[in-house]
Each structure stands twice: as structure tokens, then as C-alpha cells.
Design a protein around this motif. Structure first.
Motif, short mmCIF file in Angstrom:
data_model
loop_
_atom_site.label_atom_id
_atom_site.label_comp_id
_atom_site.label_asym_id
_atom_site.label_seq_id
_atom_site.Cartn_x
_atom_site.Cartn_y
_atom_site.Cartn_z
N LEU A 236 -90.70 -14.21 -35.79
CA LEU A 236 -91.78 -14.91 -35.08
C LEU A 236 -91.88 -14.48 -33.62
N ALA A 237 -90.74 -14.15 -33.01
CA ALA A 237 -90.74 -13.81 -31.59
C ALA A 237 -91.21 -12.38 -31.32
N ARG A 238 -90.80 -11.45 -32.16
CA ARG A 238 -91.13 -10.04 -31.95
C ARG A 238 -91.44 -9.39 -33.29
N PRO A 239 -92.63 -9.62 -33.86
CA PRO A 239 -92.97 -9.09 -35.19
C PRO A 239 -93.33 -7.61 -35.13
N LYS A 240 -92.37 -6.80 -34.76
CA LYS A 240 -92.55 -5.35 -34.67
C LYS A 240 -91.44 -4.70 -35.48
N TRP A 241 -91.79 -3.93 -36.50
CA TRP A 241 -90.80 -3.41 -37.42
C TRP A 241 -89.77 -2.51 -36.75
N ARG A 242 -90.18 -1.69 -35.81
CA ARG A 242 -89.22 -0.78 -35.18
C ARG A 242 -88.09 -1.54 -34.51
N ASP A 243 -88.43 -2.48 -33.65
CA ASP A 243 -87.41 -3.23 -32.92
C ASP A 243 -86.58 -4.09 -33.86
#
Length: 500
Positions: free
Chosen positions: A374-381
Motif C-alpha cells: 500500500l505504501a510503495r506499489p512499485k514492483w522494482r522496489d
């Protein structure tokens, strides 16, 4: 009540955010199932809705996690101390069936246990979960047979929790249901799901987050209180919520949430506290008296020092570090260009506790997975962090294999285990740094780039600020070197239908 003639026949639904459109890793991964979703796809015309797909994927991945434990189920838990570590399939569940009196029918908290642990060292709601699983476990056959059944019964109950978590995460951000796949496919999530009973508290916390996103403050408080009755960490979410409601002036909503949490926690704990105080307080006394243990940077210091710090000193220093982190999060909240999203601060506060605590069991990663999605919905990170956690998962079992294999020394020596701890800490701090960057530069936030403000924020979504400090008193600035257009947020759900 409006008449049939005045009622619209259809309601405009906000466009669903498609990760495969903007996330290169999500787009590449989707090639396994036919490639990115096309813009003309009829996403609402099939039974296969995103939430249902995510739930089924979560169940399927959970089942793969059970398969990963097969070498232990078939013998390593019972024969050979180090084989459960070399196969990386250890679980507390079968060992504690007999070790905590469930095999003998002892009542948690009320009946004293033989051995060095006089009472069950888990919070009350977790103890209830363990006891219910014991009731469902056949009492016939050998103790090995019973322990196998006990693990399977708990696994079935925990699978329900895993499905609840996936559904709640998918529905918390209404326009971003596919973010639930981050939880369902998280490798560390699959590997650690049945080590202990943490999924119960995680499921209740995820459900609480969903209730808050829907503006149901009392329901959020009740669920968070129940989660805290199962594990301590959910109580930390009240801190970020306090400073966010302070900035927005949403005191009434916070009061309802706090009241619901206190009442539900007391309803669960007061009966046991009154009739079996010694058993009830064991969890808190054990947490206080427990020495420096696996996974923490305190262990690295202790094992590299000729005069390790006393447990009392570590308790004070860990508390001081945690309070400093809380202060930093509060300052960040009041001075950020735009009020941080609730999920961002929830992730940061739990991560701060994990990093500063004197112990880090491998299943603690479960606390962070839904919050990170929910906080950082970015697959790479997300995958970078998960890779670090998988590295630690393997590191701790190889270290225990080394320490339990005698002169054979099969596994990872102490120095190697310290590197594994460092990888875990760096991975967690990396994701924290990215989330903090998104708070300081909201135009980099994946959620706000899609036109939302704070979809998990409930009453905070699109609310005006009433108390700010420093740069927060000015409108958000947009970095001139970005090619993306300026993001319009702050209009709550009216902005939800926009697209870039």
C-alpha cells in the motif's frame, strides 16, 4: 427517497489503475499470462475480477509454501536437529503443540507449564487461535501424528488469514486492486507464512486498514484492538494516525478509532487478566526479559564485543531509538509538502520497530508486506526488498544448521550470518528511504501519480490541512526536470476518475 425516474441508470466507476501500463516489471511479468491488459478489455464483464484473482493467487502461493515445508512434515521436525534448518522448513507450530501443553489438554494462561517456560508466551488472541487449533486436532495416535495434524489444522486456518489479507489489500485502494498481487506473490510471504501465528494479527490489521479507508473509524479501532490482542505491533499504527488527524484536524475520527481499539483490546484481555494475571502477563514479561536475539543489529554488536550490553541497557537503548524514529515520523508528517498517506506512515512506523528491536524472527516480514504494497506499489522496489528478505530467510536457517551440526559445521558461520542480517537491514532501510522520498516529493508517489490523494486515508482523503509546519504551509512543488505532468490531488474521490 428519489423516484425511479430521477435515479440514474448507471454510475460512473473510477478507472482501474493498470500496473502493466506504467510499471515495466509488471508489464514484463504479465507476459506469462498473455501480456499487459489492453485498454479495451472488459474488466467488469467476467467473474474473474481482480480481487478474486488476487485471492486465488494468494491461496495458490500459500499452498506452494506448504509444499516447501514437506521435508520437515515428513520427518525433519522430529528426527535430526539440524535437518529442519538445512531444508529451510522450520516451524514453531508442531514443536509448541507439546511444548506449550496443548497435547496434554492444558488451558493457556491458566495452567502452569512444566519446564523452563511456565506459561504461554503469546498474547491472548493468539493463544485462543492456538487453542482452537488444538481442539480440532485428533488426540489419538503418536505424538508425531498429532503434531503433524496440529500443523495442518493451523495451516488451514492461516490460509484463511492469507486470503483475507489479499482481499483487504486489493480493496483498500479502490482504483488499485492489482496491487494485491504484490502481497500474493511476495516470496518471503510464502516462505514464512506457517512459521508462527503472525498471519492472524496481519489479517486483522489489513481488515482494519480497509475499514479506515471506507471511513468506518469505529470498525477500524475495533479490528486494530483485536490485532493488538494477537500481536503487539498493530498498536503502533495509532501513532501515525494521531499525527495525520492532527494535521487534518480530524480529531473526532481519531477519537472513535482510539476508543474502539481500547474497548476491543480490553474485552479480549480483561477476563484473562483478572482470573489468570500471571499467565496473561507472561508475554509482556518475556518480551522485557528476553535477551538480544536473532536478526537484530544488537546481535552483531553483542557477538563482536568482549563486553556485551546487558539486556536492561539494550531495552533502554532500543526504546530510545524507537522514540527517535517516532519523533522523526511526526516531524516528517507536519513538514511534508503534502500530508503523507496513512499507509506510508504505517509502513515506516512498523519498519522502525523492526529495525530497532532486539530480535527479528524471519516471520516478522509478514507485518510489513501488506503495508509495503500500500505504501510503495512499485514492483522494482518491492522485489529488491523481498530479495533481501529471502536472503535473510536462508541465512538464519543456514546459521542454525551450522550451530546445531556439531563438528560437521554444515551451514553458515557467524560472520556470514552477520552479513545476512546486514542484507535484511539494508533492504528494509532502502524501502523506507524510497517511501520517505515519496513523502517529501509527492509527485514521485505512484498512488498520487494516478490522480488519487490518500485512498487508504478514509476521512483524511482530500481533507484540508489545519496544522502544518515549515514548507508544508506552501503548495506542493513539482520538480522541473520531470517529464510527467503536474499531479492534481486533494479533491478526494472527485479526482479518482482522472487518468494520465
Amino acid at each position: 427517497m428519489p423516484s425511479a425516474e430521477s435515479t440514474p441508470t448507471s454510475v460512473h466507476e473510477p478507472d482501474t489503475v493498470r500496473p502493466t501500463r506504467d510499471d515495466k516489471i509488471a508489464a514484463a511479468g504479465s507476459e506469462l499470462i498473455g501480456g499487459p491488459l489492453g485498454r479495451r478489455a472488459l474488466t467488469g464483464a467476467s467473474w474473474w475480477t481482480p480481487v478474486r484473482i488476487v485471492a486465488l493467487v494468494a491461496i495458490g502461493m500459500f499452498a506452494l509454501g506448504l509444499v516447501q515445508k514437506a521435508p520437515c512434515y515428513n520427518g525433519a521436525w522430529f528426527f535430526g536437529a539440524s535437518s529442519q534448518y538445512t531444508h529451510a522448513c522450520y516451524s514453531d507450530i508442531p514443536h509448541l503443540y507439546q511444548g506449550r501443553g496443548f497435547a496434554d489438554g492444558l488451558v493457556p494462561y491458566f495452567d502452569k507449564l512444566p519446564g523452563d517456560m511456565d506459561y504461554l508466551e503469546y498474547p491472548v488472541l493468539t493463544g485462543v487461535f492456538m487453542e482452537v487449533a488444538a481442539w480440532l486436532t485428533p488426540g489419538s495416535g503418536s505424538i508425531q501424528h498429532q503434531e503433524q495434524w496440529y500443523w495442518m489444522v493451523n495451516a488451514g486456518m492461516l490460509m484463511v488469514c492469507a486470503a483475507v489479507i489479499a482481499v483487504c489489500v486489493s480493496r483498500t485502494h479502490a482504483r488499485r486492486p492489482w496491487d494485491g498481487l504484490l502481497v500474493a506473490l511476495a516470496p518471503a510471504y510464502v516462505l514464512t507464512a506457517t512459521i508462527n501465528w503472525d498471519l492472524l494479527a496481519v489479517a486483522l490489521t489489513a481488515a482494519a486498514m480497509l475499514m479506515w479507508s471506507r471511513g468506518r473509524s469505529v470498525a477500524f479501532g475495533v479490528l486494530l484492538g483485536l490485532a493488538t490482542a494477537a500481536k503487539l505491533y498493530p498498536a503502533f499504527l495509532l501513532g501515525p494516525l494521531l499525527v495525520l488527524c492532527w494535521r487534518a484536524g480530524a480529531w473526532r475520527a481519531f477519537g472513535k478509532a482510539l476508543g474502539g481499539a481500547v474497548v476491543s483490546w480490553l474485552v479480549v484481555n480483561l477476563p484473562v487478566m483478572y482470573f489468570a494475571f500471571d499467565g496473561w502477563s507472561k508475554f509482556y514479561r518475556f518480551s522485557q526479559d528476553r535477551g538480544v536475539d536473532f536478526g537484530s543489529f544488537w546481535l552483531i554488536l553483542a557477538q563482536n564485543s568482549s563486553h556485551p550490553l546487558r539486556t536492561e541497557t539494550v531495552n533502554v537503548l532500543a526504546l530510545a531509538l524507537m522514540l527517535l524514529c517516532c519523533l522523526g515520523i511526526a516531524v516528517l508528517t507536519f513538514t511534508a509538502p503534502r500530508r503523507p498517506r496513512f499507509a506510508q506512515l504505517a509502513f515506516l512506523i512498523v519498519a522502525a520497530f523492526i529495525v530497532t528491536n532486539k530480535v527479528y524472527s524471519p516471520q516478522y516480514v509478514l507485518w510489513l508486506v501488506p503495508l509495503a504494497a500500500l505504501a510503495r506499489p512499485k514492483w522494482r522496489d518491492f522485489l529488491i526488498w523481498q530479495a533481501c528478505e529471502v536472503g535473510y530467510f536462508l541465512g538464519i536457517w543456514m546459521y542454525l544448521a551450522y550451530t546445531t551440526s556439531g563438528d560437521a559445521h554444515k551451514g553458515l558461520p557467524t560472520d556470514g550470518y552477520h552479513w545476512a542480517i546486514g542484507v535484511h537491514l539494508l533492504g528494509t532501510l532502502y524501502l523506507c528511504a524510497v517511501v520517505v522520498r515519496d513523502i517529501l516529493m509527492p509527485e514521485r508517489d505512484e498512488v498520487r501519480l494516478a490522480g488519487d490523494d490518500d485512498p487508504s486515508g478514509g476521512v483524511l482523503d482530500g481533507a484540508e490541512d489545519v496544522f502544518v509546519l515549515g514548507p508544508a504551509a506552501h503548495p506542493p512543488r513539482h520538480a522541473a526536470h520531470f517529464d510527467t505532468p503536474a499531479v492534481e490531488w486533494g479533491n478526494g474521490r472527485e479526482a479518482a476518475g482522472g487518468s494520465l
